[in-house]
Scaffold this active site. Structure first.
Site, PDB file in Angstrom:
ATOM      1  N   GLN A  81      35.579  -2.639   0.842  1.00  0.00           N
ATOM      2  CA  GLN A  81      36.088  -1.370   0.765  1.00  0.00           C
ATOM      3  C   GLN A  81      37.022  -0.909  -0.432  1.00  0.00           C
ATOM      4  OE1 GLN A  81      35.296  -3.154   3.628  1.00  0.00           O
ATOM      5  NE2 GLN A  81      34.867  -1.833   5.395  1.00  0.00           N
TER       6      GLN A  81
ATOM      7  N   ASN B  26      43.546  -4.095  12.398  1.00  0.00           N
ATOM      8  CA  ASN B  26      43.045  -3.286  11.170  1.00  0.00           C
ATOM      9  C   ASN B  26      41.777  -4.325  10.773  1.00  0.00           C
ATOM     10  OD1 ASN B  26      43.141  -1.290   9.300  1.00  0.00           O
ATOM     11  ND2 ASN B  26      44.179  -2.518   7.878  1.00  0.00           N
ATOM     12  N   LYS B  27      41.349  -3.860   9.456  1.00  0.00           N
ATOM     13  CA  LYS B  27      40.295  -4.564   8.651  1.00  0.00           C
ATOM     14  C   LYS B  27      40.609  -5.963   8.645  1.00  0.00           C
ATOM     15  CE  LYS B  27      37.338  -3.323   7.763  1.00  0.00           C
ATOM     16  NZ  LYS B  27      36.095  -3.537   8.701  1.00  0.00           N
TER      17      LYS B  27
ATOM     18  N   ARG C 293      30.553   2.464  17.280  1.00  0.00           N
ATOM     19  CA  ARG C 293      31.695   1.316  16.753  1.00  0.00           C
ATOM     20  C   ARG C 293      32.689   1.225  17.510  1.00  0.00           C
ATOM     21  NH1 ARG C 293      33.558   1.224  10.603  1.00  0.00           N
ATOM     22  NH2 ARG C 293      33.624  -0.808  11.112  1.00  0.00           N
TER      23      ARG C 293
ATOM     24  N   ARG D 220      33.090   6.018   7.522  1.00  0.00           N
ATOM     25  CA  ARG D 220      33.975   4.921   8.084  1.00  0.00           C
ATOM     26  C   ARG D 220      35.240   5.349   7.903  1.00  0.00           C
ATOM     27  NH1 ARG D 220      36.373   4.189   4.218  1.00  0.00           N
ATOM     28  NH2 ARG D 220      37.690   2.664   5.311  1.00  0.00           N
ATOM     29  N   GLY D 221      36.395   4.223   8.471  1.00  0.00           N
ATOM     30  CA  GLY D 221      37.607   4.667   8.452  1.00  0.00           C
ATOM     31  C   GLY D 221      37.946   5.309   9.805  1.00  0.00           C
ATOM     32  N   ALA D 222      39.022   4.925  10.398  1.00  0.00           N
ATOM     33  CA  ALA D 222      39.200   5.206  11.906  1.00  0.00           C
ATOM     34  C   ALA D 222      39.329   6.801  12.084  1.00  0.00           C
ATOM     35  CB  ALA D 222      40.520   4.678  12.348  1.00  0.00           C
TER      36      ALA D 222
ATOM     37  N   ASP E 294      43.293   0.505  12.889  1.00  0.00           N
ATOM     38  CA  ASP E 294      42.353   1.129  13.812  1.00  0.00           C
ATOM     39  C   ASP E 294      42.735   1.144  15.227  1.00  0.00           C
ATOM     40  OD1 ASP E 294      41.004  -0.351  11.281  1.00  0.00           O
ATOM     41  OD2 ASP E 294      39.671   1.151  12.089  1.00  0.00           O
TER      42      ASP E 294
HETATM   43  O1  MRU Z   1      35.213  -0.699   8.933  1.00  0.00           O
HETATM   44  P1  MRU Z   1      36.055   0.141   8.211  1.00  0.00           P
HETATM   45  O2  MRU Z   1      36.069   0.300   6.744  1.00  0.00           O
HETATM   46  O3  MRU Z   1      35.892   1.706   8.910  1.00  0.00           O
HETATM   47  O4  MRU Z   1      37.563  -0.128   8.547  1.00  0.00           O
HETATM   48  C1  MRU Z   1      38.551   0.726   8.120  1.00  0.00           C
HETATM   49  C2  MRU Z   1      39.891   0.018   8.287  1.00  0.00           C
HETATM   50  O5  MRU Z   1      40.085  -0.918   8.686  1.00  0.00           O
HETATM   51  C3  MRU Z   1      40.984   1.250   7.782  1.00  0.00           C
HETATM   52  O6  MRU Z   1      42.079   0.319   7.254  1.00  0.00           O
HETATM   53  C4  MRU Z   1      41.444   1.936   9.093  1.00  0.00           C
HETATM   54  O7  MRU Z   1      40.279   2.335   9.674  1.00  0.00           O
HETATM   55  C5  MRU Z   1      42.382   2.722   8.610  1.00  0.00           C
HETATM   56  S1  MRU Z   1      41.766   4.117   7.902  1.00  0.00           S
HETATM   57  C6  MRU Z   1      42.875   5.442   7.455  1.00  0.00           C
END
Ligand code: MRU
Length: 353
Positions: A198, A249-250, A90, A53-55, A239
């Protein structure tokens, strides 16, 4: 990042070109489990279930997923089908579609018989680029942190935009790792980031590995800490960033930005240019905010007294679980990307210019 003193990346491509090795992030911080993914189906599943996970990381992983799929067949129609499966895994982080579309365009200009080899090399290059860009983000971000001229710098973060969300260094955590290495006295308020935690499970684990002082807080404690003067800046990842500087973002990022604005606390967003979406401008929102299963809210997992992973129910009413939110540009002080430090509203011009 070093794990047990060994430089480790979150994704390793096998020499045999038959699998990629990932870290199953659903098991952290309790267990560090590496997992080998051999097929497109395994890669799609790992992205959907957030083992990766993470963009930036899902973008590079998807590129390898496309490469692995081409071992069996490499026609134009098949590539289009595979690309769609990966992009749909996703919907919110643009890096996923960016990586898959970039690789697809490149492959369609190559003969089918060389496509697998070309795709594998392309994905490897994407991984290298990610590491290089994140290091640059770290260096630019460090400059910004130095402008605070505080003896001890209290940075608040949200979710995980660290090493685990990328191939190495991270985005929002990259300046923090470099600041710590440079001898700055930096302390991180780690927002737990309900419902999947997270922050508590991943960011805190990374900071522990790097021996960086940090404290976990409930998401709802952020406002009080700002009000009491205990936060010098907020630093988060992204994201998707719109042409006019809005940041996706999250979930919970927007609330932190509102509170920071009220208290005159700088709010920084760190992200590579692959997170920028030039189709997204103004009210026009060409993407979907991901809504995940309500059980992520109603169940919680952890380690029991016997050391076994366990999930328990903590609620049973109807629940809604949006995974991302949108922060308007006026609440964002600066965006840090590999090209430098930008005002959010001018990001589009710089990238296209
Ligand atoms: O749902 P996730 O855990 O994939 O969400 C991640 C985030 O929101 C991060 O802040 C974002 O992807 C930046 S990662 C460098």
């Amino acid at each position: 990042m070093k794990i047990n003193n060994k430089n480790t990346r979150t994704l390793q491509a096998s020499d045999s070109k038959t699998f990629i090795k990932i870290i199953d992030q659903t098991r952290l911080p309790h267990e560090l489990i590496f997992k080998d993914l051999y097929s497109l189906a395994e890669v799609v599943e790992a992205i959907k279930t957030m083992q990766v996970r993470g963009a930036p990381l899902i973008g590079v992983t998807a590129a390898f997923g496309l490469a692995l799929a081409l071992k069996d067949e490499a026609s134009d129609a098949y590539i289009a089908d595979v690309a769609q499966q990966l992009i749909e895994a996703r919907p919110t982080a643009v890096n996923l579609a960016w990586a898959v579309n970039k690789l697809t365009t490149f492959l369609l200009n190559n003969e089918p018989k060389v496509r697998f080899e070309e795709a594998w090399s392309f994905a490897q290059q994407m991984a290298e680029d990610d590491v290089r860009n994140n290091k640059k983000i770290g260096m630019h971000g460090l400059q910004l942190l130095r402008t605070h001229k505080k003896h001890k710098l209290n940075v608040m973060t949200h979710c995980n935009a660290g090493w685990l969300a990328t191939i190495d260094y991270g985005t929002a955590l990259s300046p923090i790792f470099l600041a710590h290495d440079a001898g700055l006295d930096v302390h991180v308020w780690v927002s737990e980031t309900r419902p999947r935690n997270q922050g508590m499970s991943l960011t805190a684990w990374e900071l522990s590995q790097a021996k960086i002082p940090h404290t976990i807080i409930a998401d709802n404690a952020a406002g009080l800490l700002m009000q009491e003067g205990n936060v010098d800046c907020v630093l988060v990842g992204a994201d998707r960033i719109a042409y006019d500087g809005q940041v996706v973002n999250k979930i919970g990022t927007y609330l932190k930005a509102l509170a920071a604005f009220e208290h005159n606390i700088p709010f920084y967003v760190a992200a590579p240019i692959s997170t920028f979406d030039s189709n997204f401008i103004g009210e026009h929102q060409p993407f979907e905010i991901e809504y995940r299963h309500p059980n992520e809210l109603l169940m919680i997992s952890g380690k029991n007294n016997q050391g076994m992973m366990e999930s328990i129910e903590i609620g049973s009413s109807p629940a809604l679980n949006p995974a991302f939110d949108l922060t308007p540009a006026k609440f964002i002080t600066r965006v840090i990307c590999e090209k430098g430090i930008l005002e959010p509203q001018s990001m589009g011009d710089l990238i296209n210019g």
